[in-house]
Design a protein around this motif. Structure first.
Motif, PDB file in Angstrom:
ATOM      1  N   ARG A 275      12.003  11.774   0.600  1.00  0.00           N
ATOM      2  CA  ARG A 275      11.904  10.765  -0.467  1.00  0.00           C
ATOM      3  C   ARG A 275      12.697   9.523  -0.100  1.00  0.00           C
ATOM      4  NH1 ARG A 275      13.155  15.299  -5.044  1.00  0.00           N
ATOM      5  NH2 ARG A 275      11.012  16.031  -5.408  1.00  0.00           N
ATOM      6  N   GLN A 276      13.855   9.714   0.550  1.00  0.00           N
ATOM      7  CA  GLN A 276      14.683   8.574   0.935  1.00  0.00           C
ATOM      8  C   GLN A 276      13.958   7.677   1.935  1.00  0.00           C
ATOM      9  OE1 GLN A 276      18.225  10.608   2.255  1.00  0.00           O
ATOM     10  NE2 GLN A 276      19.206  10.493   0.243  1.00  0.00           N
ATOM     11  N   GLN A 277      13.152   8.279   2.807  1.00  0.00           N
ATOM     12  CA  GLN A 277      12.376   7.476   3.762  1.00  0.00           C
ATOM     13  C   GLN A 277      11.337   6.620   3.037  1.00  0.00           C
ATOM     14  OE1 GLN A 277      11.166   9.779   7.457  1.00  0.00           O
ATOM     15  NE2 GLN A 277      12.231  11.409   6.341  1.00  0.00           N
TER      16      GLN A 277
ATOM     17  N   ALA B 285       4.146  11.855  -4.949  1.00  0.00           N
ATOM     18  CA  ALA B 285       2.747  11.432  -4.926  1.00  0.00           C
ATOM     19  C   ALA B 285       2.475  10.546  -3.714  1.00  0.00           C
ATOM     20  CB  ALA B 285       2.409  10.684  -6.215  1.00  0.00           C
ATOM     21  N   ILE B 286       3.457   9.732  -3.346  1.00  0.00           N
ATOM     22  CA  ILE B 286       3.325   8.896  -2.149  1.00  0.00           C
ATOM     23  C   ILE B 286       3.400   9.763  -0.893  1.00  0.00           C
ATOM     24  CG2 ILE B 286       4.341   6.991  -0.844  1.00  0.00           C
ATOM     25  CD1 ILE B 286       5.372   5.893  -3.536  1.00  0.00           C
ATOM     26  N   LEU B 287       4.300  10.752  -0.915  1.00  0.00           N
ATOM     27  CA  LEU B 287       4.422  11.664   0.223  1.00  0.00           C
ATOM     28  C   LEU B 287       3.133  12.458   0.448  1.00  0.00           C
ATOM     29  CD1 LEU B 287       8.051  13.062  -0.226  1.00  0.00           C
ATOM     30  CD2 LEU B 287       7.205  11.725   1.709  1.00  0.00           C
ATOM     31  N   ALA B 288       2.425  12.766  -0.635  1.00  0.00           N
ATOM     32  CA  ALA B 288       1.188  13.546  -0.524  1.00  0.00           C
ATOM     33  C   ALA B 288       0.123  12.793   0.266  1.00  0.00           C
ATOM     34  CB  ALA B 288       0.666  13.901  -1.914  1.00  0.00           C
ATOM     35  N   LYS B 289       0.262  11.461   0.352  1.00  0.00           N
ATOM     36  CA  LYS B 289      -0.711  10.644   1.082  1.00  0.00           C
ATOM     37  C   LYS B 289      -0.132  10.115   2.391  1.00  0.00           C
ATOM     38  CE  LYS B 289      -2.740   9.108  -3.303  1.00  0.00           C
ATOM     39  NZ  LYS B 289      -3.054   7.940  -4.175  1.00  0.00           N
ATOM     40  N   ALA B 290       1.027  10.655   2.793  1.00  0.00           N
ATOM     41  CA  ALA B 290       1.712  10.170   3.994  1.00  0.00           C
ATOM     42  C   ALA B 290       1.321  10.987   5.224  1.00  0.00           C
ATOM     43  CB  ALA B 290       3.225  10.224   3.792  1.00  0.00           C
ATOM     44  N   GLU B 291       1.637  10.453   6.386  1.00  0.00           N
ATOM     45  CA  GLU B 291       1.474  11.172   7.646  1.00  0.00           C
ATOM     46  C   GLU B 291       2.818  11.827   7.973  1.00  0.00           C
ATOM     47  OE1 GLU B 291       0.027   8.627  10.712  1.00  0.00           O
ATOM     48  OE2 GLU B 291      -1.604   7.795   9.465  1.00  0.00           O
ATOM     49  N   ILE B 292       2.849  13.167   7.925  1.00  0.00           N
ATOM     50  CA  ILE B 292       4.095  13.920   8.053  1.00  0.00           C
ATOM     51  C   ILE B 292       4.250  14.459   9.472  1.00  0.00           C
ATOM     52  CG2 ILE B 292       5.502  15.800   7.135  1.00  0.00           C
ATOM     53  CD1 ILE B 292       4.910  13.650   5.076  1.00  0.00           C
ATOM     54  N   GLU B 293       5.443  14.261  10.049  1.00  0.00           N
ATOM     55  CA  GLU B 293       5.767  14.814  11.371  1.00  0.00           C
ATOM     56  C   GLU B 293       6.955  15.766  11.217  1.00  0.00           C
ATOM     57  OE1 GLU B 293       7.283  13.472  15.850  1.00  0.00           O
ATOM     58  OE2 GLU B 293       7.001  11.965  14.272  1.00  0.00           O
TER      59      GLU B 293
ATOM     60  N   PRO C 293       0.840  -1.207   0.000  1.00  0.00           N
ATOM     61  CA  PRO C 293       0.000   0.000   0.000  1.00  0.00           C
ATOM     62  C   PRO C 293       0.874   1.256   0.000  1.00  0.00           C
ATOM     63  CG  PRO C 293      -0.805  -1.595   1.599  1.00  0.00           C
ATOM     64  CD  PRO C 293       0.514  -2.120   1.111  1.00  0.00           C
ATOM     65  N   LEU C 294       0.488   2.240  -0.772  1.00  0.00           N
ATOM     66  CA  LEU C 294       1.295   3.462  -0.918  1.00  0.00           C
ATOM     67  C   LEU C 294       0.719   4.634  -0.136  1.00  0.00           C
ATOM     68  CD1 LEU C 294       2.038   3.214  -4.759  1.00  0.00           C
ATOM     69  CD2 LEU C 294       3.420   2.373  -2.849  1.00  0.00           C
ATOM     70  N   GLU C 295      -0.262   4.378   0.723  1.00  0.00           N
ATOM     71  CA  GLU C 295      -0.873   5.455   1.499  1.00  0.00           C
ATOM     72  C   GLU C 295      -0.535   5.295   2.982  1.00  0.00           C
ATOM     73  OE1 GLU C 295      -2.861   3.187  -0.114  1.00  0.00           O
ATOM     74  OE2 GLU C 295      -3.019   4.226  -2.050  1.00  0.00           O
ATOM     75  N   GLY C 296      -0.524   6.438   3.692  1.00  0.00           N
ATOM     76  CA  GLY C 296      -0.419   6.424   5.146  1.00  0.00           C
ATOM     77  C   GLY C 296       0.952   6.141   5.722  1.00  0.00           C
TER      78      GLY C 296
END
Length: 455
Positions: free
Chosen positions: A301-303, A430-438, A129-132
């Protein structure tokens, strides 16, 4: 026979992870028809002394142009058959096809054309999965110390070369370098440049693109007119097959020794058309702020990339092909250019990558495959304007004109790498746009990443 199809018999077998071997047979009838059609086309235009254009006997046309006709017919038959096989069998081909035997095969009327081709293909695997995803975002910070360090680099880059009689650590040697792998000459370069290793390099150095662990010991401190011989083992991930694992012998005749004398700060201020040192500092700080944003995006992006590498199961070749290595080295060079790394440091990084373990190189290849599939799934597109914008961005970072850099990229066939880089970056974004950012400070970020690496 329609122009866009050709009768073939094709069998496909595995040739290792992410590689297929295509055995292609073009029947004798198809070969004869192609040769006849090609000869007919030549006959219409052929100008042979003693005959009007297009009126020469067929046997004379064949005698004069037969070799060229057969060569061209072979190229067209092979290209058409290969493309047809790829489409019919839905192969996702990466890179150029390879055939060791094709160059020696001749086409003959009344005989089938049979050949083997190996191709690198996208392997089959499932994406996670590429979200979250949970991603840490360091807040950019530009310190006075960073500004001072960047100004020191500018003074060196704007400095002048001072010719020396004898070299010292840090000096540059210009000369004639020749690399041999056994009896085969790999490189023969006039005007090659090497640097005498400084203390922080711990004896390591680079010559003709190869990292040598005991370079300082082997090099010594040669004067102009002297020749040194460097012996080393060819890196396993070199893009030239003959270099891999070979016993390399590199001779270097020193023509001149130079030391870079940093430019005076006031001269640089005037050269840049600035009014004061403070304006230079403001310009440098602005440039570093832009670079910090690039670095921020890079570590995020590296993460994502690490998560994908850790969660995707994918069989990889034990040893990268020369074609794969070349592509990965171009990919890394372009990434470092995008991040604003100095050209000399880029070449050092590339030499280190050539010398890296097969496992590290395989991870780079694995990431290439994963991002290619993710880009397809996310329907990532790249526009011409984006390519031009990225070239302009890299050119500004390097202090070059965009049109000059574009021409260099075209000549070195690296424009495709710009396209690939943008596509990969857009995929990761695009994956980062759906990630949980801290968000966190650089100190907190570094501590968190160290703890993660140690866990």
């Amino acid at each position: 026979m329609p122009e866009d199809t050709i009768q073939t018999n094709v069998t496909i077998e595995d040739a290792g992870p992410s590689r297929k071997k295509l055995h292609i047979e073009i029947p004798a009838e198809a070969v004869s028809e192609k040769l006849s059609d090609s000869l007919d086309m030549i006959a219409v235009e052929a100008a042979i002394p003693g005959f009007r254009k297009g009126r020469a006997p067929r046997r004379l046309v064949e005698k004069r142009f037969g070799s060229a006709v057969r060569s061209e017919a072979k190229s067209q038959l092979v290209a058409a058959a290969f493309q047809q096989a790829v489409e019919q069998h839905e192969l996702k081909v990466i890179g150029e096809p390879i055939s060791d035997e094709l160059a020696d095969i001749e086409v003959e009327e009344g005989k089938p054309l049979i050949f083997d081709i190996e191709v690198e293909v996208m392997p089959e695997f499932e994406l996670p999965p590429l979200e979250g995803l949970k991603i840490r975002k360091p807040i950019p910070e530009v310190t006075d110390e960073m500004v001072n360090g960047e100004i020191e680099k500018i003074l060196i880059n704007e400095g002048e070369l001072e010719e020396r009689d004898e070299p010292e650590p840090g000096d540059y040697l210009t000369g004639h370098g020749i690399m041999m792998a056994g009896d085969k000459e790999i490189h023969n370069i006039e005007g090659a440049v090497i640097q005498v290793p400084t203390k922080d390099r711990e004896g390591k150095g680079m010559i003709l693109g190869v990292l040598v662990e005991d370079f300082e010991k082997q090099l010594g401190l040669p004067k102009p007119g002297q020749t040194v011989t460097i012996r080393t083992k060819g890196p396993e991930n070199h893009e030239i097959e003959d270099v891999r694992g070979a016993d390399l012998v590199i001779t270097f005749k020193v023509d001149r020794v130079d030391r870079i004398i940093p430019a005076a700060l006031g001269d640089v201020v005037a050269r840049f058309g600035l009014g004061s040192e403070e304006q230079l500092r403001e310009m440098v700080r602005s440039r570093l702020n832009e670079r910090a944003l690039v670095e921020q995006k890079t570590v995020m992006r590296q993460q994502v990339a690490k998560h994908l590498l850790d969660t995707v199961e994918l069989e990889l070749p034990e040893r990268l092909s020369a074609q794969q290595s070349a592509r990965l080295l171009h990919r890394r060079r372009m990434e470092l250019m995008y991040r604003g790394v100095d050209p000399q440091k880029i070449e050092e990084h590339i030499a280190e990558l050539r010398a890296s373990s097969s496992e590290a190189a395989a991870r780079e290849l694995k990431l290439f495959f994963i991002l290619s599939k993710a880009a397809d799934q996310l329907e990532i597109k790249v526009e011409e304007a984006e390519i031009n914008g990225r070239i302009a961005q890299i050119a500004a970072e390097r202090g070059e004109r965009p049109e000059k850099l574009r021409q260099e990229l075209i000549e070195s066939r690296q424009v495709q790498q710009i396209y690939q880089q943008i596509r990969e970056h857009k995929t990761l974004d695009a994956i980062l746009a759906k990630a949980e950012i801290e968000e966190m400070s650089p100190e907190e970020f570094n501590k968190a990443m160290q703890e993660q690496a140690g866990s």
